[in-house]
Write a protein that holds these residues in place. Sequence first.
Motif, PDB file in Angstrom:
ATOM      1  N   LYS A  83       0.845  -1.210   0.000  1.00 33.73           N
ATOM      2  CA  LYS A  83       0.000   0.000   0.000  1.00 33.73           C
ATOM      3  C   LYS A  83       0.874   1.252   0.000  1.00 33.73           C
ATOM      4  CE  LYS A  83      -4.019   1.939   2.282  1.00 33.73           C
ATOM      5  NZ  LYS A  83      -4.898   1.924   3.470  1.00 33.73           N
ATOM      6  N   GLY A  84       1.968   1.181   0.749  1.00 30.99           N
ATOM      7  CA  GLY A  84       2.903   2.310   0.835  1.00 30.99           C
ATOM      8  C   GLY A  84       3.492   2.723  -0.499  1.00 30.99           C
ATOM      9  N   VAL A  85       3.641   1.787  -1.412  1.00 35.04           N
ATOM     10  CA  VAL A  85       4.183   2.150  -2.738  1.00 35.04           C
ATOM     11  C   VAL A  85       3.078   2.266  -3.793  1.00 35.04           C
ATOM     12  CG1 VAL A  85       6.519   1.261  -2.326  1.00 35.04           C
ATOM     13  CG2 VAL A  85       4.760  -0.270  -3.249  1.00 35.04           C
ATOM     14  N   GLY A  86       1.814   2.246  -3.332  1.00 32.12           N
ATOM     15  CA  GLY A  86       0.726   2.571  -4.249  1.00 32.12           C
ATOM     16  C   GLY A  86       0.155   1.403  -5.039  1.00 32.12           C
ATOM     17  N   ILE A  87       0.423   0.172  -4.592  1.00 25.91           N
ATOM     18  CA  ILE A  87      -0.187  -0.993  -5.252  1.00 25.91           C
ATOM     19  C   ILE A  87      -1.713  -0.881  -5.177  1.00 25.91           C
ATOM     20  CG2 ILE A  87      -0.551  -3.510  -4.943  1.00 25.91           C
ATOM     21  CD1 ILE A  87       2.082  -2.820  -6.299  1.00 25.91           C
ATOM     22  N   ASP A  88      -2.386  -1.202  -6.267  1.00 28.68           N
ATOM     23  CA  ASP A  88      -3.850  -1.083  -6.290  1.00 28.68           C
ATOM     24  C   ASP A  88      -4.525  -2.323  -5.733  1.00 28.68           C
ATOM     25  OD1 ASP A  88      -4.322   1.516  -7.947  1.00 28.68           O
ATOM     26  OD2 ASP A  88      -2.697   0.447  -8.952  1.00 28.68           O
ATOM     27  N   ILE A  89      -4.003  -3.493  -6.127  1.00 25.02           N
ATOM     28  CA  ILE A  89      -4.637  -4.747  -5.724  1.00 25.02           C
ATOM     29  C   ILE A  89      -3.559  -5.759  -5.354  1.00 25.02           C
ATOM     30  CG2 ILE A  89      -6.051  -6.713  -6.490  1.00 25.02           C
ATOM     31  CD1 ILE A  89      -7.702  -4.207  -6.399  1.00 25.02           C
ATOM     32  N   ILE A  90      -3.748  -6.426  -4.225  1.00 24.98           N
ATOM     33  CA  ILE A  90      -2.944  -7.614  -3.936  1.00 24.98           C
ATOM     34  C   ILE A  90      -3.802  -8.831  -4.255  1.00 24.98           C
ATOM     35  CG2 ILE A  90      -2.001  -9.053  -2.077  1.00 24.98           C
ATOM     36  CD1 ILE A  90      -0.872  -6.580  -0.816  1.00 24.98           C
TER      37      ILE A  90
END
Lengths: 281, 281
Positions: A83-90
Amino acid sequence: MEIYHRISDIRDYVKARRREGKKIGFVPTMGYLHQGHLTLMERAKEENDIVIASIFINPTQFGPDEDYEDYPRNLEHDAKLAKGVGIDIIFAPKVEEIYLKNACTRVEVDDLTTKLCGASRPGHFRGVCTIVTKLFNIVNPDRAYFGQKDAQQVLVIKKMVEDLNFDVKIVVVPIVREEDGLAMSSRNKYLSTKEREAALILFKSLTLAKNMIEAGKRDANLIKSQIIKNIENEPLARIDYVHIANEKNLKEVDLVTGKILIALAVYIGETRLIDNILLEV
Amino acid sequence: MEIYHRISDIRDYVKARRREGKKIGFVPTMGYLHQGHLTLMERAKEENDIVIASIFINPTQFGPDEDYEDYPRNLEHDAKLAKGVGIDIIFAPKVEEIYLKNACTRVEVDDLTTKLCGASRPGHFRGVCTIVTKLFNIVNPDRAYFGQKDAQQVLVIKKMVEDLNFDVKIVVVPIVREEDGLAMSSRNKYLSTKEREAALILFKSLTLAKNMIEAGKRDANLIKSQIIKNIENEPLARIDYVHIANEKNLKEVDLVTGKILIALAVYIGETRLIDNILLEV
C-alpha cells in the motif's frame, strides 16, 4: 488498496479497468516483501495505470527437501508495504484456488533450465513457468516485473513469453542490495548473525571477479577458480554453483567478452542464497 | 473478410474490436475445410460478434512418419468457404511466423494424453497443447470451437484451459457426417473409391456398439470384441485402437454405465481415421 483471494475477483477487476483503457502492471511475488520487491512495484507504478501484485508461495517450484513449509509469510505486513508504494490490488490466493486437485498441465522451457538453479533444483523452473503462465492468464497484464537477482528465471520467463506468444512485456529490474552489498532476499531472514556476516561472501566474490575483469583478466576459468577459492575460505559457505556464462544462453564461456553473467548459488549454513552480476566487456 | 499472415496484424485487429466491446469467437483449424469446420464456424458466428478462424498445419503435432508434408492444403478454396459462413478474419501464418528457430517451450497435459491417440502418436498432444496455447495468446478469444470428432483433443484442451486458467470458453460441436455416416475429415481426401467404401466400417462399428447397448448389453469387453471382430472383417481396415471409456477421464470401463465414450482409430489402407460416439446409459 484491496486484497483479493479469488481468481474471479481479479478477472472482474481487470476487465473493468481494461474497459476504461487502463494499462495493467503486474508484480508476481512470494510475499515477505523487501526493498527488492518494492522497487519492482515502484517501477510498475511509474509505467502503468494500475498495478497488481500477487503474493503466492507456489508449492510446485519447491523441491521435496526445500523450504516450502518454512518459507516466511506475513501478509499483513506485506499489505502495508505494498500500500505504501501505491499498489492497487494484492492477489493472495490460497493454494486450492490456484491448483485443482487433479491438475496435470505443465509448461516447460527445455533450454536454459538444465543449468545453474535448474540443475540444483530439478522441476523448479517447470513450477515457475506453470505458475507464471497461470498468473498471466488470470491477471492479463500489459507488463510484468521481475528482479534481476533471479537471473536465470528472467531468461526462462522471457523465453517462455516469446515462445508461447504471451502479449506481456517483461520488465527486468536491477538487484537491490543492503548497504553492505548483500542482495535482498526473503531468505536472508533465515540467517543467524554469524551467517548474515558470512553471506557477504557472495557479493564480495562477485566484486572480486569484477575487479579482475576491470584489471584486464579475460580467462573465465581463472576468474572462476578465484571466486571458488574466495568462497571456500569462508567456513560457513558451501558452493552450489559458480557460473561465468553468456548472458543470453547461459552457456559457460572460456573467454570473458561481450555480455557476461557471473552467477553464484551458495549455501550459508542451511540457507541457499543466489546472487549475480551482469558485465559488458 | 481479410486474411492475415502476421501475428501483429491479428493482435491489432483483436485489440481494436475489444475496445469496441466486441466478443471474439475463434475456430482453430488446419484448413482444407469441410462441413465439420463450417459447422464450428456457423456456431461461432451465432455466439460472437467477430469470428476469427486460423488455418495452420502445425508441424509439431505430426510424428516424423506422419502426413505433415502431404496434408491437403487449399487456402484459396478455404477462404471462399469461410467467407460463405461469415468468418471475419482468417489467420494463416507461415510456420516461421509461429515457431522461432530456437523455440524450446512446450505445454504438456500429463493425464489423458498417454492413451488412445496419445499412445499411437507420441508427442501429438504436446504439439496440440503448445500451438493452442500460442493461438489463444495471439487471438485472445472469448470462446474457442472444437469438434467432437477429436474427442480426446477436446478433453485435453479443456483440461489445459482449466489447469492454466485460460479465460476462454471451450465450445464442443458434434461430429458432422457424410450422408452414409462417414465422419467428415480432411484426411478422407486420401481415400481411394474402394477405401472410401471400406471407411464406413468405423461408423458401422460404432452403430453396432450403440445398438448392442440399446438392446441392454452392458459388458464393455463383449461390446469391444464385437467391434473388433466387425472391423477385422473389413480387409482394407487395420485397427489402431478401440476404446470404451469413461467420457471424462478416458479410463477404460468394464461396465457400460453413465457417460461413455466409444472411440476408434482405424487405418484404411495408409489413412488413419478416427471416429467416436458419446452415450449416456
